[in-house]
Motif scaffolding. Sequence first.
Motif, mmCIF file in Angstrom:
data_model
loop_
_atom_site.group_PDB
_atom_site.id
_atom_site.type_symbol
_atom_site.label_atom_id
_atom_site.label_comp_id
_atom_site.label_asym_id
_atom_site.label_seq_id
_atom_site.Cartn_x
_atom_site.Cartn_y
_atom_site.Cartn_z
ATOM 1 N N TYR A 208 -6.675 -5.263 -0.706
ATOM 2 C CA TYR A 208 -5.027 -5.345 -1.298
ATOM 3 C C TYR A 208 -4.480 -6.675 -1.123
ATOM 4 C CZ TYR A 208 -5.459 -0.124 -1.196
ATOM 5 O OH TYR A 208 -5.869 1.061 -1.283
ATOM 6 N N VAL A 218 0.497 -5.969 -10.356
ATOM 7 C CA VAL A 218 -0.190 -4.869 -10.843
ATOM 8 C C VAL A 218 -1.033 -4.216 -9.704
ATOM 9 C CG1 VAL A 218 -2.940 -5.268 -11.069
ATOM 10 C CG2 VAL A 218 -1.848 -6.445 -12.541
ATOM 11 N N ALA A 219 -0.475 -5.139 -8.836
ATOM 12 C CA ALA A 219 -0.508 -3.915 -7.230
ATOM 13 C C ALA A 219 -0.106 -2.757 -7.230
ATOM 14 C CB ALA A 219 -0.501 -4.969 -5.515
ATOM 15 N N ARG A 220 1.566 -3.395 -7.049
ATOM 16 C CA ARG A 220 2.416 -2.114 -7.117
ATOM 17 C C ARG A 220 2.271 -0.711 -8.434
ATOM 18 N NH1 ARG A 220 8.170 -0.860 -8.410
ATOM 19 N NH2 ARG A 220 7.521 -1.617 -9.670
ATOM 20 N N TYR A 221 1.506 -1.321 -9.639
ATOM 21 C CA TYR A 221 0.904 -0.586 -10.667
ATOM 22 C C TYR A 221 0.067 0.105 -10.238
ATOM 23 C CZ TYR A 221 5.291 -1.271 -13.505
ATOM 24 O OH TYR A 221 6.423 -1.335 -14.344
ATOM 25 N N SER A 222 -0.988 -0.444 -9.187
ATOM 26 C CA SER A 222 -1.879 0.383 -8.843
ATOM 27 C C SER A 222 -1.850 1.348 -7.580
ATOM 28 C CB SER A 222 -3.303 -0.459 -8.478
ATOM 29 O OG SER A 222 -3.409 -1.402 -9.205
ATOM 30 N N ALA A 223 -1.152 1.879 -7.442
ATOM 31 C CA ALA A 223 -0.748 2.837 -5.664
ATOM 32 C C ALA A 223 -0.497 1.630 -4.668
ATOM 33 C CB ALA A 223 -1.280 3.677 -6.229
ATOM 34 N N ILE A 224 -0.408 0.138 -4.494
ATOM 35 C CA ILE A 224 -0.584 -0.252 -3.546
ATOM 36 C C ILE A 224 0.863 -0.483 -2.638
ATOM 37 C CG2 ILE A 224 -1.569 -2.824 -2.671
ATOM 38 C CD1 ILE A 224 -3.313 -2.488 -4.505
ATOM 39 N N LYS A 225 1.616 -0.252 -1.231
ATOM 40 C CA LYS A 225 2.295 -0.233 -0.528
ATOM 41 C C LYS A 225 2.665 -2.062 -0.274
ATOM 42 C CE LYS A 225 2.551 4.106 1.356
ATOM 43 N NZ LYS A 225 1.343 5.045 0.470
#
Lengths: 342, 513
Positions: A208, A218-225
């Motif tokens: 992450y 991309v991180a946010r759209y990939s469900a990463i907090k």
Amino acid sequence: MSVSVPDTASKPHKGFRLDLKTAGPLLALILLIILGYSLNPLFLGEGNVTNLLTRSAFIGIIAVGATFVITAGGIDLSVGSMAAFIAGMMIIIMNAAVDSMGASIWTVLLGIGCSLILGIGAGFINGFLTTKGKIEAFIVTLGTMGIYRSLITYFADGGTLSLNRGAREIYRPVYYDSFIGLPYPVWVFIIVALLGWVLMNRTAFGRYCMAIGSNEQVARYSAIKVDRVRTLTYILQGLCVSLATIIYVPRLGSASSATGVLWELEAIAAVIIGGTMLKGGYGRIGGTVIGALILTAIGNILNLTDIISNYLNGAVQGVIIVAAVYLQRGSFRTGRRAKKAE
Amino acid sequence: MAEAPDANVPSILSASRISKSFGEIPVLFSIDFDVRPGEVHAIIGENGAGKSTLIKILSGIEQPTSGSITYGGEKVVLPPNGEAAAMGIVVIHQELLLAEHLSVADSIFLGRELKSGPFLDLKAMRDQAKAILDTLHVSIDPDARINTLSVADKQMVEIAKAISRDARVIIMDEPTAVLSVAESRTLFEQVRRLTAKGVAVIFISHKLDEIMELADRVTVLRDGQLIATVGTENLTPDSIAQMMVGRELSNLYPPKREPDVDTEVVLSVRGLSAPGISDISFDLRRGEILGFAGLIGSGRTAVAEVIAGLSAKTGGEVTVNGEPADYSDVSKSVAAGLAYMTKDRKGRGLLLNAGLQPNLTLLTLKKHLKMGFLDGRSEAQALDRAVRRFDIRARDPSVQVGKLSGGNQQKLMLGKTMESDPEIVIMDEPTRGIDVGTKQQIYHIIAALAAEGKAIIVISSEMQEVIGLSHRVVVMRQGRMAGVLEGAEITEAEIMRYAAGIKQGGENERLSA
């Protein structure tokens, strides 16, 4: 149909580039060791090697934490002052404890516990302000850097805070004693580096961090907090600073406004020399460890020879940092050129 | 082939037998193209037909693999990096390239600032900017910051910039995609003024009616081939469309399998409002493909992002399987079996510097943990499965995703989304900028997913795609639902009527149809 083209030219090229990137820092360290040995054989004497490793432990431990912060696209400028501040607080707390209940192993453990709490807390403040406060990490940590530095100056009243002699005797072995031939600080460094490597390369957290540093959206759209992971990197950094301080305090038994000056830059330099990208997205713990060793080795070699004045330590380090980054970028550029030629 | 009326005027810019390949992938095949002073020459074609590559070659940004460019009667090699602007060939891009914090006058003279001695001559620049804006009959303050202007005004600034450079050829890349109808009118007037002065305009648009109105000649591209260059007076929107598509739609789209009327509703939206959208209501059934049509900026993505927990709503109800669905972040919507696939695969979908495997598993990394540690083998197996299922082609899995073709990137992103095994999938522009063969694959994958019982929303600006895939179509306009179409009503003309605001309403009685 859009089948990607297997171009034979880029394959060996890519292998070479990868080698240069991962093995580059190690190669530089080996060259440095050969250089050091040829200038003065004492460089590889047993006493000097343990000395070098112990010295590199402070910067190295802090740099392992910095690798996470930088990989996730952040920066922490406050680590040097944070170390000084924590060292000062440890001494004040331990001295107060000695006054009330005498010097014992518990005094030292109390100091260590407080150091851990302070480190984690300071890291959380940096993380909270950058994520929830939405202030650039550079600004936040520039601010906290100034705050901690002036707090230690204030508590030391412009002078030096010294640890009570009794507590010092009990605490002393943490820096000066060894276990199977290696001083304790080196063991702490090794353990921190190993745990850091596992965390970076074998856990979701490490992945992450790289994803966030590479592209936050991309991180946010990939469900990463994103905020939580970012804050955790600063907490990790604080924890590393606290560990480094715990092994630093028994060395001199004192702290002053001059403690930990420029450690933040040395830590960042170690991370960058090791191949982690300053703009984030790619972190290498192994490289960071080598980077810390390179920086310490430079100072050590200058101490052992008369060719270049020891006062020029910073200049040599600066040249090495720029050269290391130039070499890494250079390999990127050939990569791009190859792509254009496709 | 008929010629435009001013056929005797020699062309100012012409391309002869232009071909272009990227690597071994050919994208343009021996294209002839020319534009005359005072003419509007439109280029149309589906996405991936090669329009943008042709523009890049005509403006020097890309060099052709073979063929030659003639400009002002002489054979030239156009300089790269937009330096052709100095020669009088100016491109106005769809994403306007203006520095947001500069003033209008600064922007017009950016890179060619007027100076008195070593200093900027601010007054002269402001005066000249004002004079140019006056000739365009627009009231834009030369001192205004770019970020305070509307998109339409920004476009006018771009046009003013082109005029200030004595442009002889202006290439406009889908200038009306982000404009309202009234703003488009003003733009057309400007274009006519430019052509009256002898400027040649190359105009890219998807909107056939605009082209019929504005263009003197039309060049149709399809799959990188030149289909025809025809004078507009000999064309009808139908004949253009036929040339653009040039194939039976039934080949491209899989047969539709209507879901049963009594299949359960899995997603229900009532009166949803959020910044940019208001009062959105619809139902989605298991096995159904619901199309979202509308112009760019009509709020379709905003609806999807609110439902997926990427942005907050201000009112209304969303339920998934009867449970209230107020997701505060993406992990919650994914856990509830709802996945959103972004349209911005490079900016929001994929880590371009990473390999295939980390990208595929990023959304569902928790599935690949063994005692808290990442299980590389489980990840590799997931990649194997996805590569087979979605036919992702890469020379090796460690290649940076940014180096894959758009189609393979899209398929990888689809694989990443489907890794979460969602019941409801929202796909935003699932085939943007990819070649027609891959499109067909993706259409068949979407239909197969629906047949498996997934509920699917397809947001698309390509009307044919919405028509070819959807069981029902929601048409959005300016943040609201303009209409819901189903069955035989789903036609290009009908969608356009709602999208353009000619027809309205009718959604309420069809809400739960």
